[in-house]
Design a protein around this motif. Sequence first.
Motif, PDB file in Angstrom:
ATOM      1  N   ARG A  24       0.903  -1.053   0.664  1.00  0.00           N
ATOM      2  CA  ARG A  24       0.421  -0.420   0.018  1.00  0.00           C
ATOM      3  C   ARG A  24       0.524   1.391  -0.332  1.00  0.00           C
ATOM      4  NH1 ARG A  24      -2.573  -3.178  -1.835  1.00  0.00           N
ATOM      5  NH2 ARG A  24      -4.859  -3.712  -1.036  1.00  0.00           N
ATOM      6  N   THR A  25       0.681   2.172  -0.996  1.00  0.00           N
ATOM      7  CA  THR A  25       1.015   3.562  -1.444  1.00  0.00           C
ATOM      8  C   THR A  25       0.807   4.652  -1.020  1.00  0.00           C
ATOM      9  OG1 THR A  25       1.607   3.706  -3.728  1.00  0.00           O
ATOM     10  CG2 THR A  25       3.190   2.067  -2.444  1.00  0.00           C
ATOM     11  N   PHE A  26      -0.703   4.269  -1.415  1.00  0.00           N
ATOM     12  CA  PHE A  26      -1.626   5.951  -1.715  1.00  0.00           C
ATOM     13  C   PHE A  26      -1.651   6.236   0.273  1.00  0.00           C
ATOM     14  CE2 PHE A  26      -2.417   4.085  -5.622  1.00  0.00           C
ATOM     15  CZ  PHE A  26      -1.090   4.777  -6.624  1.00  0.00           C
ATOM     16  N   GLY A  27      -1.635   7.275   0.349  1.00  0.00           N
ATOM     17  CA  GLY A  27      -1.749   7.201   1.709  1.00  0.00           C
ATOM     18  C   GLY A  27      -1.110   7.490   2.830  1.00  0.00           C
ATOM     19  N   ARG A  28      -0.690   6.102   2.481  1.00  0.00           N
ATOM     20  CA  ARG A  28       0.656   5.317   3.942  1.00  0.00           C
ATOM     21  C   ARG A  28       1.654   5.041   2.644  1.00  0.00           C
ATOM     22  NH1 ARG A  28      -4.141   2.492   3.972  1.00  0.00           N
ATOM     23  NH2 ARG A  28      -3.418  -0.751   4.278  1.00  0.00           N
ATOM     24  N   ALA A  29       2.345   4.428   3.497  1.00  0.00           N
ATOM     25  CA  ALA A  29       3.614   2.834   3.237  1.00  0.00           C
ATOM     26  C   ALA A  29       3.047   2.039   4.200  1.00  0.00           C
ATOM     27  CB  ALA A  29       4.971   4.000   3.430  1.00  0.00           C
ATOM     28  N   GLU A  30       2.889   0.652   3.554  1.00  0.00           N
ATOM     29  CA  GLU A  30       3.101  -0.223   4.135  1.00  0.00           C
ATOM     30  C   GLU A  30       3.020  -1.556   3.009  1.00  0.00           C
ATOM     31  OE1 GLU A  30      -0.172  -2.262   7.537  1.00  0.00           O
ATOM     32  OE2 GLU A  30      -0.830  -1.882   5.116  1.00  0.00           O
ATOM     33  N   VAL A  31       4.386  -1.906   3.149  1.00  0.00           N
ATOM     34  CA  VAL A  31       4.336  -3.542   2.711  1.00  0.00           C
ATOM     35  C   VAL A  31       4.173  -4.734   4.088  1.00  0.00           C
ATOM     36  CG1 VAL A  31       6.083  -4.706   1.403  1.00  0.00           C
ATOM     37  CG2 VAL A  31       6.023  -2.075   1.484  1.00  0.00           C
ATOM     38  N   LEU A  32       3.517  -5.616   3.440  1.00  0.00           N
ATOM     39  CA  LEU A  32       2.847  -6.524   4.108  1.00  0.00           C
ATOM     40  C   LEU A  32       4.060  -7.981   3.631  1.00  0.00           C
ATOM     41  CD1 LEU A  32      -0.754  -6.404   5.427  1.00  0.00           C
ATOM     42  CD2 LEU A  32       1.460  -5.842   6.704  1.00  0.00           C
ATOM     43  N   VAL A  33       4.292  -8.852   4.467  1.00  0.00           N
ATOM     44  CA  VAL A  33       4.624 -10.320   3.783  1.00  0.00           C
ATOM     45  C   VAL A  33       3.969 -11.269   4.520  1.00  0.00           C
ATOM     46  CG1 VAL A  33       7.127 -11.687   3.179  1.00  0.00           C
ATOM     47  CG2 VAL A  33       7.066  -9.094   3.073  1.00  0.00           C
ATOM     48  N   ASP A  34       3.390 -12.457   3.958  1.00  0.00           N
ATOM     49  CA  ASP A  34       2.777 -13.238   4.510  1.00  0.00           C
ATOM     50  C   ASP A  34       2.053 -12.557   5.518  1.00  0.00           C
ATOM     51  OD1 ASP A  34       3.497 -15.091   2.406  1.00  0.00           O
ATOM     52  OD2 ASP A  34       5.334 -15.772   3.631  1.00  0.00           O
ATOM     53  N   GLY A  35       1.255 -11.445   5.788  1.00  0.00           N
ATOM     54  CA  GLY A  35       0.095 -10.908   6.731  1.00  0.00           C
ATOM     55  C   GLY A  35       1.457 -10.482   7.627  1.00  0.00           C
ATOM     56  N   ALA A  36       2.368 -10.079   7.693  1.00  0.00           N
ATOM     57  CA  ALA A  36       3.180  -9.509   8.458  1.00  0.00           C
ATOM     58  C   ALA A  36       3.921  -8.040   8.040  1.00  0.00           C
ATOM     59  CB  ALA A  36       4.077 -10.142   9.489  1.00  0.00           C
ATOM     60  N   PRO A  37       4.739  -7.130   8.828  1.00  0.00           N
ATOM     61  CA  PRO A  37       4.962  -5.878   8.373  1.00  0.00           C
ATOM     62  C   PRO A  37       6.300  -6.471   7.768  1.00  0.00           C
ATOM     63  CG  PRO A  37       3.683  -5.405  10.226  1.00  0.00           C
ATOM     64  CD  PRO A  37       3.477  -6.597  10.627  1.00  0.00           C
ATOM     65  N   ALA A  38       6.634  -6.059   7.181  1.00  0.00           N
ATOM     66  CA  ALA A  38       8.771  -6.431   5.678  1.00  0.00           C
ATOM     67  C   ALA A  38       9.128  -6.288   7.398  1.00  0.00           C
ATOM     68  CB  ALA A  38       8.237  -5.492   4.880  1.00  0.00           C
ATOM     69  N   ASN A  39      10.307  -6.771   8.016  1.00  0.00           N
ATOM     70  CA  ASN A  39      11.771  -6.380   8.695  1.00  0.00           C
ATOM     71  C   ASN A  39      12.337  -5.987   7.246  1.00  0.00           C
ATOM     72  OD1 ASN A  39      13.569  -6.083  10.466  1.00  0.00           O
ATOM     73  ND2 ASN A  39      13.648  -7.840  11.170  1.00  0.00           N
ATOM     74  N   TRP A  40      12.480  -4.299   7.060  1.00  0.00           N
ATOM     75  CA  TRP A  40      13.508  -3.956   6.546  1.00  0.00           C
ATOM     76  C   TRP A  40      15.275  -4.262   6.674  1.00  0.00           C
ATOM     77  CZ3 TRP A  40      11.395  -3.072   2.199  1.00  0.00           C
ATOM     78  CH2 TRP A  40      10.266  -3.202   2.054  1.00  0.00           C
TER      79      TRP A  40
END
Length: 282
Positions: free
Chosen positions: A21-37
């Motif tokens: 998700r990039t519109f309005g917020r930045a969020e990347v989920l990997v198998d339902g969990a936030p990406a660990n950058w």
Amino acid sequence: MNAAGSSTARTAHAQPRWDIRTFGRAEVLVDGAPANWASQGAQDLFFYLLSHPEGRSREEILEALWGLEADASSGNRFRVTLHRLRAALGDREAVGEAYGRYHLSPALFRASDVQALHAALHEADSAQDAAQRLRAYQRALSTYHGDYLPQLRSDWAQTAREEHQAAYVRACTELSLVYCEQRDCPAAVGALVRALKADPYIGEQYHQKLMTCLSVVESKYAAVEHYRRFIRFLRDHLADTPMAETAELAGRIKCGEQICARAPGPSAAQDSSCALRASRLN
């Protein structure tokens, strides 16, 4: 290898499930969990490549993200960051390289709201009938929840932000036309309001169109009030004034004239003093 070992191997190489998700917020989920950058650089590299689907060279990446020239030190930083990015996404093939340009995998783009927006617009452009166009534009609007990557202030992010905003605004204005053809005036107003809220600079003709639609859906008072707000916007942000045809349209609406040809009922008779009174709108 036994059956259990074979199953384990397939699981280890299975592609993760991404949700971007990039519109309005930045969020990347990997198998339902936030990406660990693991580092800010890995996250920045991801969104930079997402903003450039055609790919970017190592030199372009180093300059855009860190202001570095290509040398041994910056090359090592790039390799470490790329490794962290692939690890965060859970797939070594998530970032590929071809002819010296690095790019995200097609599967990652398909998992993003950016791809969903532009795919819906492409479907609308190639639609065979109004119903298909309507569904495609509605789907495009459903993907957009605000500015692209609003937390980033870099030039490359701003360029991508403007591109995606323009696509969304086009979807709004085109959807408004479809609703207008179907004589769904309230929905046409809603789509136009969304377009002008996202980008009030798109063109005076859209403010004229909204004034006309408001005179049908709400009242002449609502239409004239939008005109007055538009006057203030032009004065405060552009040090400008409305076009003569916009002022004339506001005057006609104020006098009660039916402007929209699709609206029911005959045009109202005009009072001989109406033009004089309408001129006071300016």
